[in-house]
Design a protein around this motif. Structure first.
Motif, short mmCIF file in Angstrom:
data_model
loop_
_atom_site.label_atom_id
_atom_site.label_comp_id
_atom_site.label_asym_id
_atom_site.label_seq_id
_atom_site.Cartn_x
_atom_site.Cartn_y
_atom_site.Cartn_z
N VAL A 74 -12.50 8.62 9.66
CA VAL A 74 -13.15 9.22 8.49
C VAL A 74 -12.45 10.52 8.09
N ALA A 75 -12.14 11.36 9.08
CA ALA A 75 -11.47 12.63 8.80
C ALA A 75 -10.10 12.40 8.17
N LYS A 76 -9.36 11.42 8.70
CA LYS A 76 -8.02 11.10 8.16
C LYS A 76 -8.13 10.64 6.71
N GLU A 77 -9.09 9.77 6.45
CA GLU A 77 -9.27 9.28 5.08
C GLU A 77 -9.58 10.44 4.13
N PHE A 78 -10.49 11.32 4.55
CA PHE A 78 -10.85 12.45 3.70
C PHE A 78 -9.68 13.41 3.53
N ALA A 79 -8.98 13.73 4.63
CA ALA A 79 -7.86 14.68 4.56
C ALA A 79 -6.74 14.17 3.65
N GLU A 80 -6.61 12.86 3.53
CA GLU A 80 -5.58 12.27 2.67
C GLU A 80 -6.08 12.00 1.26
N SER A 81 -7.36 12.25 1.02
CA SER A 81 -7.94 11.93 -0.29
C SER A 81 -7.54 12.96 -1.35
N SER A 82 -7.57 12.52 -2.59
CA SER A 82 -7.28 13.45 -3.69
C SER A 82 -8.38 14.50 -3.79
N CYS A 83 -9.60 14.15 -3.37
CA CYS A 83 -10.71 15.10 -3.38
C CYS A 83 -10.35 16.33 -2.54
N TYR A 84 -9.93 16.13 -1.30
CA TYR A 84 -9.57 17.24 -0.40
C TYR A 84 -8.32 17.96 -0.89
N GLN A 85 -7.34 17.20 -1.37
CA GLN A 85 -6.09 17.80 -1.86
C GLN A 85 -6.36 18.74 -3.04
N ARG A 86 -7.22 18.32 -3.96
CA ARG A 86 -7.57 19.17 -5.10
C ARG A 86 -8.26 20.45 -4.64
N GLN A 87 -9.12 20.32 -3.64
CA GLN A 87 -9.84 21.49 -3.15
C GLN A 87 -8.91 22.51 -2.49
N CYS A 88 -7.80 22.05 -1.95
CA CYS A 88 -6.86 22.94 -1.29
C CYS A 88 -5.81 23.51 -2.23
N GLU A 89 -5.66 22.94 -3.42
CA GLU A 89 -4.65 23.40 -4.37
C GLU A 89 -4.93 24.82 -4.84
N GLY A 90 -3.89 25.59 -4.95
CA GLY A 90 -3.98 26.90 -5.57
C GLY A 90 -4.73 27.94 -4.76
N ILE A 91 -5.04 27.64 -3.51
CA ILE A 91 -5.71 28.63 -2.68
C ILE A 91 -4.63 29.39 -1.92
N ASN A 92 -4.51 30.67 -2.22
CA ASN A 92 -3.52 31.51 -1.57
C ASN A 92 -4.21 32.48 -0.61
N ASN A 93 -3.51 32.85 0.44
CA ASN A 93 -4.00 33.81 1.43
C ASN A 93 -5.33 33.36 2.05
N VAL A 94 -5.54 32.08 2.07
CA VAL A 94 -6.77 31.53 2.64
C VAL A 94 -6.38 30.38 3.57
N LEU A 95 -6.99 30.36 4.74
CA LEU A 95 -6.77 29.27 5.68
C LEU A 95 -7.83 28.20 5.42
N VAL A 96 -7.38 26.98 5.16
CA VAL A 96 -8.31 25.86 4.94
C VAL A 96 -7.95 24.78 5.94
N TYR A 97 -8.95 24.35 6.70
CA TYR A 97 -8.71 23.26 7.64
C TYR A 97 -9.97 22.43 7.81
N LEU A 98 -9.77 21.24 8.35
CA LEU A 98 -10.86 20.29 8.53
C LEU A 98 -11.19 20.19 10.01
N GLU A 99 -12.44 20.49 10.38
CA GLU A 99 -12.92 20.25 11.74
C GLU A 99 -13.38 18.80 11.79
N TRP A 100 -12.54 17.93 12.35
CA TRP A 100 -12.77 16.48 12.29
C TRP A 100 -14.03 16.05 13.03
N GLU A 101 -14.39 16.74 14.10
CA GLU A 101 -15.55 16.29 14.89
C GLU A 101 -16.86 16.43 14.12
#
Length: 188
Positions: A74-101
């Motif tokens: 599930v985490a892999k599917e979401f991390a590869e989704s356009s939904c997650y990619q859009r949310q990470c776009e254009g974020i500077n000086n910010v750490l974004v990561y997915l806690e898969w558990e």
């Protein structure tokens, strides 16, 4: 009679050696599985989902490997989704990561060291309103991101943290609800 005694001693020695070898082999097998399990967890933690899935598949029924396979899939599917990619776009000086558990997207904003202020400064009439405005914007952002993910079919949690440059937590929110604020010292 003496030949029978030495033959029996040899048989006992052989049995003991075989028993010790068997115990060592079994212990080695379980120690190796535990090390591979920990390696697979680490792979998932750093986003190497395909490698983690392979290792957990090899471990099959060891501990909660099957549960981890489902979570990582599930985490892999979401991390590869356009939904997650859009949310990470254009974020500077910010750490974004997915806690898969826990399927939690963590957004961590660390303020630069040029913003060296004390907790007393944040309590001042000048800074407190600005800090609260930024903090409540974080709440709103988490709510919006959660709703957007839900609309695309993903059940994802969102956690945002605002940190001082030295790692001190100033504010955190989980799914749009304040969990900590240095202004009042605890959750809402």
């Amino acid at each position: 009679a003496q030949g029978e005694k030495s033959g029996s001693k040899r048989k006992i020695a052989v049995v003991i050696i075989v028993f010790v070898a068997l115990v060592v082999g079994v212990l080695g097998y379980f120690i190796n599985r535990d090390a591979k399990y920990k390696d697979a967890l680490h792979m998932a933690d750093i986003g190497l989902y395909d490698d983690a899935l392979k290792e957990f598949s090899k471990l099959s029924t060891y501990k909660d490997s099957q549960d981890n396979i489902q979570k990582i899939t599930v985490a892999k599917e979401f991390a590869e989704s356009s939904c997650y990619q859009r949310q990470c776009e254009g974020i500077n000086n910010v750490l974004v990561y997915l806690e898969w558990e826990t399927m939690t997207v963590v957004i961590q904003l660390t303020l630069p060291d040029s913003m060296d202020f004390t907790m007393e400064d944040l309590q001042s009439d000048e800074l407190k309103p600005a800090f609260l405005n930024i903090s409540h914007s974080a709440d709103s952002l988490c709510e919006i991101l959660k709703e957007n993910s839900k609309a695309e079919g993903y059940s994802v949690n969102y956690k945002q943290e605002i940190m001082r440059y030295d790692g001190q937590l100033l504010y955190s929110t989980f799914n749009g609800a304040q969990t900590f604020s240095c202004i009042d010292g605890d959750g809402a």
